[in-house]
Scaffold this motif. Structure first.
Motif, mmCIF file in Angstrom:
data_model
loop_
_atom_site.group_PDB
_atom_site.id
_atom_site.type_symbol
_atom_site.label_atom_id
_atom_site.label_comp_id
_atom_site.label_asym_id
_atom_site.label_seq_id
_atom_site.Cartn_x
_atom_site.Cartn_y
_atom_site.Cartn_z
ATOM 1 N N MET A 1 0.972 -1.157 0.144
ATOM 2 C CA MET A 1 -0.117 0.110 -0.075
ATOM 3 C C MET A 1 0.784 1.335 -0.036
ATOM 4 N N SER A 2 0.497 2.163 -0.875
ATOM 5 C CA SER A 2 1.339 3.479 -0.944
ATOM 6 C C SER A 2 1.323 4.352 0.298
ATOM 7 N N ALA A 3 2.041 5.058 0.709
ATOM 8 C CA ALA A 3 2.199 6.032 1.727
ATOM 9 C C ALA A 3 0.941 7.134 1.706
ATOM 10 N N PHE A 4 0.684 7.338 0.398
ATOM 11 C CA PHE A 4 -0.652 8.045 0.239
ATOM 12 C C PHE A 4 -2.002 7.219 0.614
ATOM 13 N N LEU A 5 -1.925 6.280 -0.001
ATOM 14 C CA LEU A 5 -3.198 5.205 0.436
ATOM 15 C C LEU A 5 -3.215 5.003 1.907
ATOM 16 N N THR A 7 -2.047 6.763 4.550
ATOM 17 C CA THR A 7 -2.547 8.107 4.996
ATOM 18 C C THR A 7 -3.890 8.314 4.673
ATOM 19 N N ALA A 8 -4.644 8.178 3.681
ATOM 20 C CA ALA A 8 -5.841 8.685 3.303
ATOM 21 C C ALA A 8 -6.685 7.669 4.310
ATOM 22 N N LEU A 9 -6.507 6.117 4.213
ATOM 23 C CA LEU A 9 -7.151 5.487 4.852
ATOM 24 C C LEU A 9 -7.158 5.761 6.701
ATOM 25 N N THR A 10 -5.925 6.090 7.091
ATOM 26 C CA THR A 10 -5.575 6.387 8.376
ATOM 27 C C THR A 10 -6.637 7.820 8.822
ATOM 28 N N GLN A 12 -9.431 8.465 7.138
ATOM 29 C CA GLN A 12 -10.957 8.048 7.031
ATOM 30 C C GLN A 12 -11.394 7.431 8.382
ATOM 31 N N ALA A 13 -10.171 6.727 8.947
ATOM 32 C CA ALA A 13 -10.358 5.930 10.153
ATOM 33 C C ALA A 13 -10.464 7.028 11.330
ATOM 34 N N LEU A 14 -9.896 7.926 11.224
ATOM 35 C CA LEU A 14 -9.759 9.010 12.275
ATOM 36 C C LEU A 14 -11.076 9.717 12.246
ATOM 37 N N ALA A 15 -11.641 9.958 11.105
ATOM 38 C CA ALA A 15 -12.934 10.626 10.843
ATOM 39 C C ALA A 15 -14.041 9.696 11.756
ATOM 40 N N ALA A 55 -5.433 0.634 10.136
ATOM 41 C CA ALA A 55 -5.551 2.130 9.977
ATOM 42 C C ALA A 55 -6.322 2.512 11.088
ATOM 43 N N VAL A 56 -7.398 1.898 11.883
ATOM 44 C CA VAL A 56 -8.122 2.174 13.066
ATOM 45 C C VAL A 56 -7.148 2.250 14.143
ATOM 46 N N GLY A 57 -6.098 1.296 14.631
ATOM 47 C CA GLY A 57 -5.165 1.546 15.425
ATOM 48 C C GLY A 57 -4.271 2.573 15.255
ATOM 49 N N ARG A 58 -4.017 3.042 14.042
ATOM 50 C CA ARG A 58 -2.985 4.012 13.802
ATOM 51 C C ARG A 58 -3.833 5.274 14.130
#
Length: 128
Positions: A1-5, A7-10, A12-15, A55-58
């Motif tokens: 998974m790319s760094a961009f994806l 970060t984007a997933l993290t 989204q999880a943060l929201a 991503a939820v954990g991050r």
């Protein structure tokens, strides 16, 4: 998974973390579960369920909130449903020892995506 994806997933999880943390303080537990269950399925994406849970954990690590299996599972259900997975929450206990060993986890297509769920007797499983 790319760094961009990643970060984007993290993000989204943060929201989802913010939404669940807000709702769990203002709604009865049953209402929170119902709201997550009504989350419409998003368009399926090529993101694995395990990557989404990571991503939820991050995301929790970026907040002042303490995480728990229940809170991460609630957030995970919302995130996974938004990613097109038919995710549901399960809560169970293991053994008769005191204190009780309780655990919450996520199931996708009837299968736990959490190795820690093994040996737990299901007390509640949401009905999607």
């Amino acid at each position: 998974m790319s760094a961009f994806l990643r970060t984007a997933l993290t993000l989204q999880a943060l929201a989802w973390v913010a939404r669940v943390e807000w709702d769990r303080r203002r709604r009865p537990f049953g209402d929170l579960i119902e709201r997550l269950e009504r989350q419409p399925l998003g368009r399926p994406r090529s993101i694995s369920a395990r990557s989404a849970l990571a991503a939820v954990g991050r995301a929790y690590a970026l907040t002042p909130f303490r995480s728990s299996c229940l809170k991460e599972s609630l957030v995970g259900v919302g995130l996974l449903r938004s990613l097109g997975y038919e995710a549901r929450l399960a809560i169970g206990v293991r053994g008769a020892a005191t204190p009780v060993d309780a655990h919450a986890w996520i199931e996708v297509d009837g299968v736990s995506i959490d190795g820690g769920a093994a040996g737990h007797v299901v007390l509640r499983r949401t009905s999607i």
